[in-house]
Design a protein around this motif. Sequence first.
Motif, PDB file in Angstrom:
ATOM      1  N   PRO A 171      -6.073   6.832  89.777  1.00  0.00           N
ATOM      2  CA  PRO A 171      -4.990   6.262  88.968  1.00  0.00           C
ATOM      3  C   PRO A 171      -3.589   6.739  89.350  1.00  0.00           C
ATOM      4  O   PRO A 171      -2.606   6.110  88.975  1.00  0.00           O
ATOM      5  CB  PRO A 171      -5.342   6.702  87.539  1.00  0.00           C
ATOM      6  CG  PRO A 171      -6.801   7.014  87.576  1.00  0.00           C
ATOM      7  CD  PRO A 171      -7.030   7.576  88.947  1.00  0.00           C
ATOM      8  N   ILE A 172      -3.498   7.863  90.085  1.00  0.00           N
ATOM      9  CA  ILE A 172      -2.170   8.414  90.380  1.00  0.00           C
ATOM     10  C   ILE A 172      -1.744   8.179  91.824  1.00  0.00           C
ATOM     11  O   ILE A 172      -0.699   8.675  92.247  1.00  0.00           O
ATOM     12  CB  ILE A 172      -2.095   9.924  90.053  1.00  0.00           C
ATOM     13  CG1 ILE A 172      -3.148  10.707  90.845  1.00  0.00           C
ATOM     14  CG2 ILE A 172      -2.255  10.153  88.553  1.00  0.00           C
ATOM     15  CD1 ILE A 172      -3.020  12.215  90.688  1.00  0.00           C
ATOM     16  N   LYS A 217      -0.657   5.382  93.343  1.00  0.00           N
ATOM     17  CA  LYS A 217       0.596   4.617  93.418  1.00  0.00           C
ATOM     18  C   LYS A 217       1.777   5.416  92.866  1.00  0.00           C
ATOM     19  O   LYS A 217       2.845   5.446  93.494  1.00  0.00           O
ATOM     20  CB  LYS A 217       0.436   3.288  92.694  1.00  0.00           C
ATOM     21  CG  LYS A 217       1.576   2.320  92.970  1.00  0.00           C
ATOM     22  CD  LYS A 217       1.258   0.938  92.478  1.00  0.00           C
ATOM     23  CE  LYS A 217       2.402  -0.027  92.770  1.00  0.00           C
ATOM     24  NZ  LYS A 217       2.674  -0.161  94.217  1.00  0.00           N
ATOM     25  N   PRO A 218       1.641   6.103  91.689  1.00  0.00           N
ATOM     26  CA  PRO A 218       2.759   6.932  91.218  1.00  0.00           C
ATOM     27  C   PRO A 218       3.164   8.028  92.201  1.00  0.00           C
ATOM     28  O   PRO A 218       4.353   8.308  92.350  1.00  0.00           O
ATOM     29  CB  PRO A 218       2.221   7.538  89.910  1.00  0.00           C
ATOM     30  CG  PRO A 218       1.223   6.539  89.422  1.00  0.00           C
ATOM     31  CD  PRO A 218       0.580   5.992  90.660  1.00  0.00           C
ATOM     32  N   GLY A 237      -6.401   8.829  84.596  1.00  0.00           N
ATOM     33  CA  GLY A 237      -5.454   7.863  84.048  1.00  0.00           C
ATOM     34  C   GLY A 237      -4.696   8.401  82.849  1.00  0.00           C
ATOM     35  O   GLY A 237      -3.482   8.205  82.725  1.00  0.00           O
ATOM     36  N   GLY A 251      -2.540  11.272  84.124  1.00  0.00           N
ATOM     37  CA  GLY A 251      -1.553  10.703  85.025  1.00  0.00           C
ATOM     38  C   GLY A 251      -0.496   9.893  84.309  1.00  0.00           C
ATOM     39  O   GLY A 251       0.602   9.697  84.830  1.00  0.00           O
ATOM     40  N   GLY A 252      -0.829   9.418  83.081  1.00  0.00           N
ATOM     41  CA  GLY A 252       0.165   8.710  82.288  1.00  0.00           C
ATOM     42  C   GLY A 252       1.294   9.620  81.837  1.00  0.00           C
ATOM     43  O   GLY A 252       2.403   9.160  81.551  1.00  0.00           O
ATOM     44  N   TRP A 256       2.033  12.492  87.309  1.00  0.00           N
ATOM     45  CA  TRP A 256       1.034  12.483  88.373  1.00  0.00           C
ATOM     46  C   TRP A 256       0.510  13.888  88.647  1.00  0.00           C
ATOM     47  O   TRP A 256      -0.563  14.054  89.232  1.00  0.00           O
ATOM     48  CB  TRP A 256       1.602  11.872  89.657  1.00  0.00           C
ATOM     49  CG  TRP A 256       2.716  12.654  90.325  1.00  0.00           C
ATOM     50  CD1 TRP A 256       4.042  12.424  90.219  1.00  0.00           C
ATOM     51  CD2 TRP A 256       2.576  13.781  91.210  1.00  0.00           C
ATOM     52  NE1 TRP A 256       4.754  13.324  90.978  1.00  0.00           N
ATOM     53  CE2 TRP A 256       3.873  14.169  91.602  1.00  0.00           C
ATOM     54  CE3 TRP A 256       1.496  14.487  91.705  1.00  0.00           C
ATOM     55  CZ2 TRP A 256       4.106  15.245  92.456  1.00  0.00           C
ATOM     56  CZ3 TRP A 256       1.716  15.560  92.564  1.00  0.00           C
ATOM     57  CH2 TRP A 256       3.011  15.931  92.935  1.00  0.00           C
ATOM     58  N   PRO A 305      -6.129   0.486  94.350  1.00  0.00           N
ATOM     59  CA  PRO A 305      -5.063   0.705  93.363  1.00  0.00           C
ATOM     60  C   PRO A 305      -3.704   0.156  93.774  1.00  0.00           C
ATOM     61  O   PRO A 305      -2.880  -0.170  92.906  1.00  0.00           O
ATOM     62  CB  PRO A 305      -5.023   2.230  93.229  1.00  0.00           C
ATOM     63  CG  PRO A 305      -6.417   2.673  93.539  1.00  0.00           C
ATOM     64  CD  PRO A 305      -6.867   1.741  94.637  1.00  0.00           C
ATOM     65  N   THR A 348      -1.338   3.680  85.217  1.00  0.00           N
ATOM     66  CA  THR A 348      -2.383   4.688  85.393  1.00  0.00           C
ATOM     67  C   THR A 348      -3.532   4.496  84.410  1.00  0.00           C
ATOM     68  O   THR A 348      -4.706   4.698  84.757  1.00  0.00           O
ATOM     69  CB  THR A 348      -1.800   6.098  85.232  1.00  0.00           C
ATOM     70  OG1 THR A 348      -1.132   6.200  83.966  1.00  0.00           O
ATOM     71  CG2 THR A 348      -0.815   6.412  86.345  1.00  0.00           C
ATOM     72  N   TYR A 349      -3.225   4.113  83.176  1.00  0.00           N
ATOM     73  CA  TYR A 349      -4.281   3.894  82.191  1.00  0.00           C
ATOM     74  C   TYR A 349      -5.203   2.760  82.627  1.00  0.00           C
ATOM     75  O   TYR A 349      -6.432   2.867  82.554  1.00  0.00           O
ATOM     76  CB  TYR A 349      -3.690   3.593  80.813  1.00  0.00           C
ATOM     77  CG  TYR A 349      -3.000   4.763  80.159  1.00  0.00           C
ATOM     78  CD1 TYR A 349      -3.738   5.763  79.536  1.00  0.00           C
ATOM     79  CD2 TYR A 349      -1.617   4.860  80.160  1.00  0.00           C
ATOM     80  CE1 TYR A 349      -3.108   6.835  78.928  1.00  0.00           C
ATOM     81  CE2 TYR A 349      -0.972   5.937  79.566  1.00  0.00           C
ATOM     82  CZ  TYR A 349      -1.722   6.922  78.946  1.00  0.00           C
ATOM     83  OH  TYR A 349      -1.099   7.987  78.353  1.00  0.00           O
ATOM     84  N   GLY A 398      -7.334   3.736  85.539  1.00  0.00           N
ATOM     85  CA  GLY A 398      -8.345   4.670  85.065  1.00  0.00           C
ATOM     86  C   GLY A 398      -9.516   3.960  84.416  1.00  0.00           C
ATOM     87  O   GLY A 398     -10.685   4.276  84.678  1.00  0.00           O
TER      88      GLY A 398
END
Length: 413
Positions: free
Chosen positions: A41-42, A44-45, A164, A167-168, A171, A239, A246-247, A250
């Motif tokens: 989930p992280i 891309k961030p 997720g 990571g929300g 990151w 992703p 991120t959620y 996830g």
Amino acid sequence: MSTVITRAGTGAPASTRQPKAVWAVAFASVIAFMGIGLVDPILKPIGEQLHASPSQVSLLFTSYMLVTGIAMLITGVVSSRFGAKKTLLAGLAIIVVFATLAGMSGTVGEIVGFRAGWGLGNALFIATALATIVGAASGGVARAIILYEAALGIGIATGPLVGGVLGGISWRGPFFGVSVLMAIAFVCIVVLLPEGPKPEHRTSLAAPFQALRHRGLLTVSITALLYNFGFFTLLAYTPFPLDMGTYAIGFIFCGWGILLALASVLLAPGLQRRFGTLPMMGLALGLFAADLAVMALFAENKTVLIVGTVLAGLFLGVNNTLITEAVMISAPVERSTASAAYSFVRFAGGAAAPWLAGKLGEHSIALPFWVGAACTAAAVLVLVVGRAALAHIDEHDPAPHSIEEAQAITVGD
């Protein structure tokens, strides 16, 4: 692997009357397996905030895989000389240190390097955790393995979800979360797990390389290496075209992990008994290749990508179980040696897969899925060409409750 002495059952369910040491190792196992999908989930961030391309971010998987594959060659050597508890604690300590450093990183290059260290720690821990649970558990080997496989399934399924949620916030959150949980597990094992005797048999470092001379084992290992390109296209690249929060990522990969765990434990054994190992491996890989091809055709359709990602868990769960069972009886060598050789070829050889997927994705959103589908289809071809060397595998009992096989399935998953 040393001989493990188990305790007799007391008539009560093993899951409710286990020693505290077993729960300590099981808890640490859940956290270790969470690390497989925690970073999805992280991805891309991390790329956005650290100004990195998809191929650079995907190196988080490449460094982790490369070190894990190489480390699997030495885990048996280490544990056979220092004992299970020391090996477990060394693995946990390494994860704590490198997960913390990854969370403190200021560049993608630093995270990539620290993920490599994380891979070493995970290899040491995973290679030892099962034997430790079996040695400390009540209710016999079969119940201990069921408990261990439950920890595996929970960890794989919840890793992306936890990643997720944390990571929300940032990151960095998943890295620090793993570090804290592993530190707690470290303390629990120090306090609750007694020091066991050192194994009488010492493992040779050359044994896995010698095992690859057997055509059956080499065929299965190359098959796994090729399908890893499809697997890590799904895991490390998807992703980016999904381009969701991120959620959401996830939850999507949590669904993938749930289906993978269920297919591995519940679906694969029945299919194997009814249709045979090789036919079901070929079918599972063929369906996964087709799944990736559909995702390539509709790479800009997020609904197709989501459904394709989750559905892939079924195909991967079946294949992972069957291919790692095939490893156990593909060559006349010790099962732990066969597992080490297979893991080395699959992970070290396939380490370029995440980076390649990210690099291709910078030029075409669909190209990584096409390449992943082609490599997975090539894995089916290798399996067909080498089937004569594997014709004997269904003549043996799969022995689903052997320690070495359950350990190999762990590595496969």
